[in-house]
Design a protein around this motif. Structure first.
Motif, PDB file in Angstrom:
ATOM      1  N   ARG A  33     -91.770  39.736  73.470  1.00 46.07           N
ATOM      2  CA  ARG A  33     -92.026  39.261  71.953  1.00 46.07           C
ATOM      3  C   ARG A  33     -92.815  38.277  71.738  1.00 46.07           C
ATOM      4  NH1 ARG A  33     -88.541  42.095  68.242  1.00 46.07           N
ATOM      5  NH2 ARG A  33     -88.398  43.980  69.085  1.00 46.07           N
ATOM      6  N   ALA A  44     -94.063  34.647  70.160  1.00 40.38           N
ATOM      7  CA  ALA A  44     -93.336  33.494  69.705  1.00 40.38           C
ATOM      8  C   ALA A  44     -94.268  32.231  69.434  1.00 40.38           C
ATOM      9  CB  ALA A  44     -92.118  33.026  70.476  1.00 40.38           C
ATOM     10  N   LEU A  50     -89.276  33.188  67.610  1.00 40.54           N
ATOM     11  CA  LEU A  50     -89.851  34.587  67.525  1.00 40.54           C
ATOM     12  C   LEU A  50     -90.479  34.606  66.084  1.00 40.54           C
ATOM     13  CD1 LEU A  50     -87.141  36.766  69.055  1.00 40.54           C
ATOM     14  CD2 LEU A  50     -89.217  35.909  70.310  1.00 40.54           C
ATOM     15  N   SER A  78     -87.549  39.147  64.493  1.00 39.73           N
ATOM     16  CA  SER A  78     -86.169  38.881  65.106  1.00 39.73           C
ATOM     17  C   SER A  78     -85.764  40.152  65.844  1.00 39.73           C
ATOM     18  CB  SER A  78     -85.028  38.786  63.848  1.00 39.73           C
ATOM     19  OG  SER A  78     -84.895  39.738  63.189  1.00 39.73           O
ATOM     20  N   LYS A 130     -83.471  34.944  67.031  1.00 40.30           N
ATOM     21  CA  LYS A 130     -84.669  34.492  66.638  1.00 40.30           C
ATOM     22  C   LYS A 130     -85.404  33.667  67.370  1.00 40.30           C
ATOM     23  CE  LYS A 130     -83.844  35.176  61.925  1.00 40.30           C
ATOM     24  NZ  LYS A 130     -83.982  34.975  60.386  1.00 40.30           N
ATOM     25  N   LEU A 133     -86.342  32.558  71.831  1.00 43.37           N
ATOM     26  CA  LEU A 133     -86.549  32.874  73.149  1.00 43.37           C
ATOM     27  C   LEU A 133     -85.556  32.514  74.059  1.00 43.37           C
ATOM     28  CD1 LEU A 133     -90.369  31.841  73.963  1.00 43.37           C
ATOM     29  CD2 LEU A 133     -89.569  34.047  73.453  1.00 43.37           C
ATOM     30  N   ILE A 184     -85.370  37.508  76.239  1.00 44.64           N
ATOM     31  CA  ILE A 184     -86.592  37.564  75.359  1.00 44.64           C
ATOM     32  C   ILE A 184     -87.662  36.525  75.849  1.00 44.64           C
ATOM     33  CG2 ILE A 184     -87.149  37.432  73.166  1.00 44.64           C
ATOM     34  CD1 ILE A 184     -84.248  38.157  72.096  1.00 44.64           C
ATOM     35  N   ARG A 191     -92.200  35.587  76.208  1.00 41.70           N
ATOM     36  CA  ARG A 191     -93.339  36.000  75.590  1.00 41.70           C
ATOM     37  C   ARG A 191     -94.431  36.816  76.740  1.00 41.70           C
ATOM     38  NH1 ARG A 191     -94.517  29.972  73.288  1.00 41.70           N
ATOM     39  NH2 ARG A 191     -93.263  29.638  75.229  1.00 41.70           N
TER      40      ARG A 191
END
Length: 195
Positions: A81, A83, A89, A92, A121, A123, A144, A146
């Motif tokens: 995702r 961020a 993030l 969410s 919300k 990393l 989670i 990048r």
């Protein structure tokens, strides 16, 4: 409203218990999803007549959920995702996102089975509970990040936000030391050019 539970409900009771619940909860959730019957004398007789079948169905569903849970428990998933620099993030991660990741990997999970107290919300690696049956709950880990590289570093236990901050501080300190030692743009170089 008094209802007869057709399966175990956490905080309410076990299969076959007659409990009192709020009318809206019974009408909108328990009765339409066949999790309970209204507690009338006719329904009590019907339930007692079918109790063995209902218990057998519940035991079979619990066994199937337990087998699926063994395969799912402790698995890790990576979600890439976008961020910000602080690790927040730009969106969410919701229960639907988690269910979609598990289903894409071959699992069978409905988004209502994913238990999130609040949307994710930030990393990092987040443990998430998945309730496969009223009595079977497993935990999956959602990583989670990048990028794939960042996800691998997080999986090893590295805090990428802290390490990024420390790297920036180190580079700033090196640049300041270089400037003090007479690096690019020092006063001496200007004096020579003027002469």
């Amino acid at each position: 409203m008094k209802v007869i539970l057709l399966e175990r409900l956490e905080g309410r009771g076990a299969l076959g218990d007659v409990v009192t619940v709020k009318d809206g909860f019974a009408r909108n959730y328990l009765l339409p999803r066949s999790k309970a019957l209204r507690a009338t004398s006719a329904n009590l007789k019907v339930f007692e007549g079918q109790r063995a079948d209902i218990e057998a169905r519940n035991a079979k569903a619990k066994e199937a959920a337990g087998a699926a849970g063994e395969a799912l428990d402790g698995t890790a998933y990576i979600l890439i995702r976008q961020a910000g620099e602080s690790g927040q993030l730009y969106g969410s991660v919701s229960g639907r996102d988690v269910a979609d990741m598990i289903n894409a990997d071959g699992g069978k999970v409905d988004r209502s089975m994913v238990i999130l107290d609040k949307p994710i919300k930030t990393l990092g690696v987040h443990p998430i509970k998945v309730k496969l049956h009223a009595e079977v709950t497993v935990t999956v880990n959602i990583n989670i990040a990048r990028s794939q590289d960042e996800a691998e570093r997080q999986a090893r236990g590295e805090n990428v936000i802290t390490s990024q901050f420390e790297e920036e501080q180190r580079l700033d300190a090196e640049a300041a030391a270089d400037l003090l030692e007479g690096g690019a743009g020092s006063q001496e170089s200007f004096d020579r050019d003027d002469a």
